[in-house]
Design a protein around this motif. Sequence first.
Motif, mmCIF file in Angstrom:
data_model
loop_
_atom_site.group_PDB
_atom_site.id
_atom_site.type_symbol
_atom_site.label_atom_id
_atom_site.label_comp_id
_atom_site.label_asym_id
_atom_site.label_seq_id
_atom_site.Cartn_x
_atom_site.Cartn_y
_atom_site.Cartn_z
ATOM 1 N N GLY A 221 50.951 55.908 36.987
ATOM 2 C CA GLY A 221 50.032 56.831 37.646
ATOM 3 C C GLY A 221 50.288 58.270 37.215
ATOM 4 N N PHE A 248 45.093 52.081 29.554
ATOM 5 C CA PHE A 248 44.653 51.811 30.918
ATOM 6 C C PHE A 248 43.443 50.875 30.980
ATOM 7 C CE2 PHE A 248 47.456 55.318 31.645
ATOM 8 C CZ PHE A 248 47.974 55.104 32.908
ATOM 9 N N SER A 262 51.037 46.000 38.990
ATOM 10 C CA SER A 262 52.048 45.998 40.047
ATOM 11 C C SER A 262 51.954 47.238 40.930
ATOM 12 C CB SER A 262 53.449 45.887 39.429
ATOM 13 O OG SER A 262 53.732 47.026 38.658
ATOM 14 N N LEU A 263 51.108 48.206 40.534
ATOM 15 C CA LEU A 263 51.000 49.450 41.312
ATOM 16 C C LEU A 263 49.930 49.347 42.388
ATOM 17 C CD1 LEU A 263 50.857 52.357 38.711
ATOM 18 C CD2 LEU A 263 52.567 52.057 40.482
ATOM 19 N N PRO A 264 50.268 49.680 43.644
ATOM 20 C CA PRO A 264 49.183 49.794 44.623
ATOM 21 C C PRO A 264 48.380 51.060 44.326
ATOM 22 C CG PRO A 264 51.287 50.384 45.638
ATOM 23 C CD PRO A 264 51.580 49.998 44.213
ATOM 24 N N ARG A 265 47.074 51.007 44.524
ATOM 25 C CA ARG A 265 46.254 52.192 44.278
ATOM 26 C C ARG A 265 45.788 52.762 45.599
ATOM 27 N NH1 ARG A 265 42.355 51.932 39.123
ATOM 28 N NH2 ARG A 265 41.390 53.583 40.341
ATOM 29 N N VAL A 266 45.938 54.052 45.749
ATOM 30 C CA VAL A 266 45.574 54.672 47.020
ATOM 31 C C VAL A 266 44.067 54.636 47.229
ATOM 32 C CG1 VAL A 266 45.309 57.093 46.292
ATOM 33 C CG2 VAL A 266 46.242 56.565 48.551
ATOM 34 N N ASP A 267 43.306 54.516 46.154
ATOM 35 C CA ASP A 267 41.850 54.499 46.283
ATOM 36 C C ASP A 267 41.280 53.072 46.308
ATOM 37 O OD1 ASP A 267 42.516 53.978 43.662
ATOM 38 O OD2 ASP A 267 40.899 55.142 42.783
ATOM 39 N N ALA A 268 42.158 52.071 46.460
ATOM 40 C CA ALA A 268 41.674 50.683 46.505
ATOM 41 C C ALA A 268 40.781 50.495 47.721
ATOM 42 C CB ALA A 268 42.863 49.730 46.578
ATOM 43 N N ASP A 269 39.668 49.767 47.560
ATOM 44 C CA ASP A 269 38.827 49.600 48.745
ATOM 45 C C ASP A 269 39.068 48.271 49.444
ATOM 46 O OD1 ASP A 269 37.589 48.202 46.804
ATOM 47 O OD2 ASP A 269 35.775 49.451 46.737
ATOM 48 N N HIS A 271 42.363 45.187 50.305
ATOM 49 C CA HIS A 271 43.759 44.819 50.144
ATOM 50 C C HIS A 271 43.885 43.631 49.209
ATOM 51 C CE1 HIS A 271 47.970 44.416 51.441
ATOM 52 N NE2 HIS A 271 47.765 43.184 51.059
ATOM 53 N N GLU A 272 44.524 43.834 48.094
ATOM 54 C CA GLU A 272 44.797 42.729 47.189
ATOM 55 C C GLU A 272 46.291 42.604 47.033
ATOM 56 O OE1 GLU A 272 42.925 42.002 43.288
ATOM 57 O OE2 GLU A 272 41.508 43.535 43.952
ATOM 58 N N ARG A 273 46.767 41.375 46.964
ATOM 59 C CA ARG A 273 48.188 41.190 46.753
ATOM 60 C C ARG A 273 48.592 41.828 45.417
ATOM 61 N NH1 ARG A 273 52.018 37.674 48.690
ATOM 62 N NH2 ARG A 273 53.692 37.190 47.241
ATOM 63 N N LEU A 274 49.731 42.511 45.421
ATOM 64 C CA LEU A 274 50.194 43.127 44.185
ATOM 65 C C LEU A 274 50.646 42.031 43.231
ATOM 66 C CD1 LEU A 274 52.333 46.031 45.669
ATOM 67 C CD2 LEU A 274 49.992 46.150 44.790
ATOM 68 N N ARG A 275 50.373 42.227 41.951
ATOM 69 C CA ARG A 275 50.821 41.254 40.957
ATOM 70 C C ARG A 275 52.180 41.710 40.452
ATOM 71 N NH1 ARG A 275 47.010 39.246 43.303
ATOM 72 N NH2 ARG A 275 45.048 38.698 42.311
#
Lengths: 376, 355
Positions: A221, A248, A262-269, A271-275
């Motif tokens: 990020g 990217f 593997s990064l969570p994104r703050v703008d994700a709309d 909840h998806e499990r992190l890979r």
Amino acid sequence: MTGFVSDPVLEVRELSTSFFTDDGEVKAVRDVSFDLAAGETLGIVGESGCGKSVTALSILGLVPRPGRVVAGEILFKGRDLLSIGREELRQIRGRDIAMIFQDPLSSLNPVHRIGFQVEEAMRAHDKVAPSEVRPRALDLLRRVQVPDASRRMRNYPHQFSGGMRQRVMIAMGLSNRPEILIADEPTTALDVTVQAQILQLLRDLNRDLGTSIILITHNLGVVAGLCKRVIVMYAGEIVEEGSTEQIFDSPQHPYTWALLRSLPRVDADRHERLRSIEGLPPDLIAPPQGCKFNPRCPFRLERCFSEDPELEPVGDGHVAACWVTMKRAYAEMGAGSLVDTRPGAASGVRPPIAPETPGLSGADGHGLAPEAQDRD
Amino acid sequence: MATASRPRRKTVTSALPARPPEGTRPEPPGEPLLRAVDVVKHFNVGVGAVCRAVDGVSFEIRAGETVGLVGESGCGKSTLARVLTQLTPPTSGRVIFEGVELTGLRGESLRQQRKHLQMIFQDPFASLDPRMTVGDIIAEPLTNFKVMRGKAKDARVQELLRVVGLNPYFNNRYPHEFSGGQRQRIGIARALALNPKLIVCDEPVSALDVSIQAQIINLLEDLQAEFHLTYLFIAHDLSVVRHISQRVLVMYLGKIVEIAPSDDLYTNQYHPYTKALLSAVPVPDPRVESQRRLVELSGEIPSPLHPPSGCRFHTRCPIAQVPGVCSEDEPPLEEKAVGRFAACHFSARVRTGLD
Ligand SMILES: Nc1ncnc2c1ncn2[C@@H]1O[C@H](COP(=O)(O)OP(=O)(O)OP(=O)(O)O)[C@@H](O)[C@H]1O
Ligand SMILES: Nc1ncnc2c1ncn2[C@@H]1O[C@H](COP(=O)(O)OP(=O)(O)O)[C@@H](O)[C@H]1O
Ligand code: SF4
Ligand code: SF4
Ligand SMILES: [Mg+2]
Ligand SMILES: [Mg+2]
């Protein structure tokens, strides 16, 4: 490789650096080559222990014992830094190539005032006229946004917060108008608010002064907002290199792909499990045969256990070292909808021989257990 | 490693000691698992100086929920965590757990309640005793609370190691033989030992690489589903907090300034500090990054020894009215919309933009 407009200021050629420890030779950096153009911003990413810092220390001739550069060339404007004298290298370091480290406190002297230390950085080299030193120190501290700079120059390092100390380090790094600034995890220990300000500062410096920047980090990020080009390192080697957009938008090495997921994104709309990437990077005294990522790779093939892939072009100015590449993993192994990220999960390929003893490095990963599908 | 040995989680559940009989203290309907009421924690630092680390904090955590807590370094997150888990007494205020006021308990009754509240720490290196084996570290709470002995205890330790994804035969090793991510798993196994109801996770992934961070976050989510855990999850990285939590508390200089459901938080903010925090989070996408509009906060975080008058954020707030209401009146934490709480005199202006 990439269509550079200008000549590279720095060319790293087949660099290998090892640490000769009691346990054996730690092959920290292997056969690393890259160019840095004037005014360019380059990111080097990878998990801890992948050789990012040792690459930077090798460039500056600062590899600590028991380590040393065992092969390669480091050309700064055409001159090989590995074959010039100690004093000459000391002059280049700090004057032409500056470095800032993760922990600014350990690089600042606790018994000297901040202003004095910034001035000393200039006096150590003769690039800045003596009469200019003092006003320039103040100017630099203002430029890196130390509030109330003229008063705070008289403070000692412990009176500064972590973010403020990092600004001082940047001011010192810039004091001799270097052509290259190497920043090794400059924001890792800092609050996001301070991190954002430091990154903004680096962006401005690059734009206003044309300073070339190498940014080293484990967080992709951080790279996205500053760098134009990205190198991904794994187990001491470059496994992928491309423009920031290429890395990217269409990462081709499974490791790059996995790091991004593997990064969570703050703008994700949603909840998806992190890979996650299972397991740990390998021990660099005895790295695995074949591709070094094979113990953790969901897409590995039989040949990955015996043959080490070389960097090959996968796009314009984009290279990756993988027998499969993500293009094929998407087309043939369903990478787009892959939930199970355990080693061999997408290809179904197991290691040729089972490891004899349960090793520490296997502890984080899992084999292909039958309940592979019960997660998520 | 032995691939066939990954246990079915159900076995693990049945191997856990039974909880104290429910019904001895029936929970009133709607009573939250934990309630903090006006919690204050001050430290005396030198002559007449008081550090107002936590300065009047109220909120609730419902059973099964994950509540996130974010804020810059030094704003009081760890201090609040230590007060909630009864590691340190509050200066004033109440902590109510399952309807029982912990802050009024002493001695054995407090000890018994503490079993239900466990903590996971940020630094997996510093929080494990280097001279103890991993087995002893994990068994320590079982020993302290005399829950199990001998073979049953050993079996429990091995189960716990498996639950957190470590090899059960690692119980005789020492912490230094493990990586950061593995040490964090050991800390989690220890926190699970007494079958707690609430786990306060104080920056459990901040010291870890992103890849290992994802492993631990996934593990915490799996364990929550399996053992019906409730989490208070502390971090300074809003992307991690937003990912794992259903609700987020934003803290500034000893106070909660905003409470919001994670889903709404990214689209709407009612406090300018939340907006500034969000604007600073790096996004691994060059296109998003090129559009970034950083809400700049002027100056540094003020010292909790001398918090600013009125709204504590007024020295850095981009829309503060100073001198005026912001430096004179402290804004209360109020419900600004359904489920949205904020402590700001000008919440409406935050929503319409600070740019
Ligand atoms: N035992 C103590 N004595 C005096 N002051 C303390 C003590 N513990 C904490 N503080 C102060 O209380 C304030 C809040 O500290 P705390 O550790 O709770 O912050 P935090 O939000 O957890 O920060 P970080 O993100 O850095 O972990 C700080 O100013 C700190 O210096
Ligand atoms: N002083 C040292 N002695 C022995 N090994 C070292 C030393 N410094 C680094 N290494 C090893 O070199 C490898 C690369 O380290 P480093 O470049 O610091 O990783 P990164 O910066 O990517 O986290 C690691 O395996 C590390 O253990
Ligand atoms: S597919 Fe093979 S070559 Fe490519 S990263 Fe995986 S193990 Fe390495
Ligand atoms: S009350 Fe005033 S100073 Fe405080 S956050 Fe709102 S606008 Fe800013
Ligand atoms: Mg490093
Ligand atoms: Mg803390």
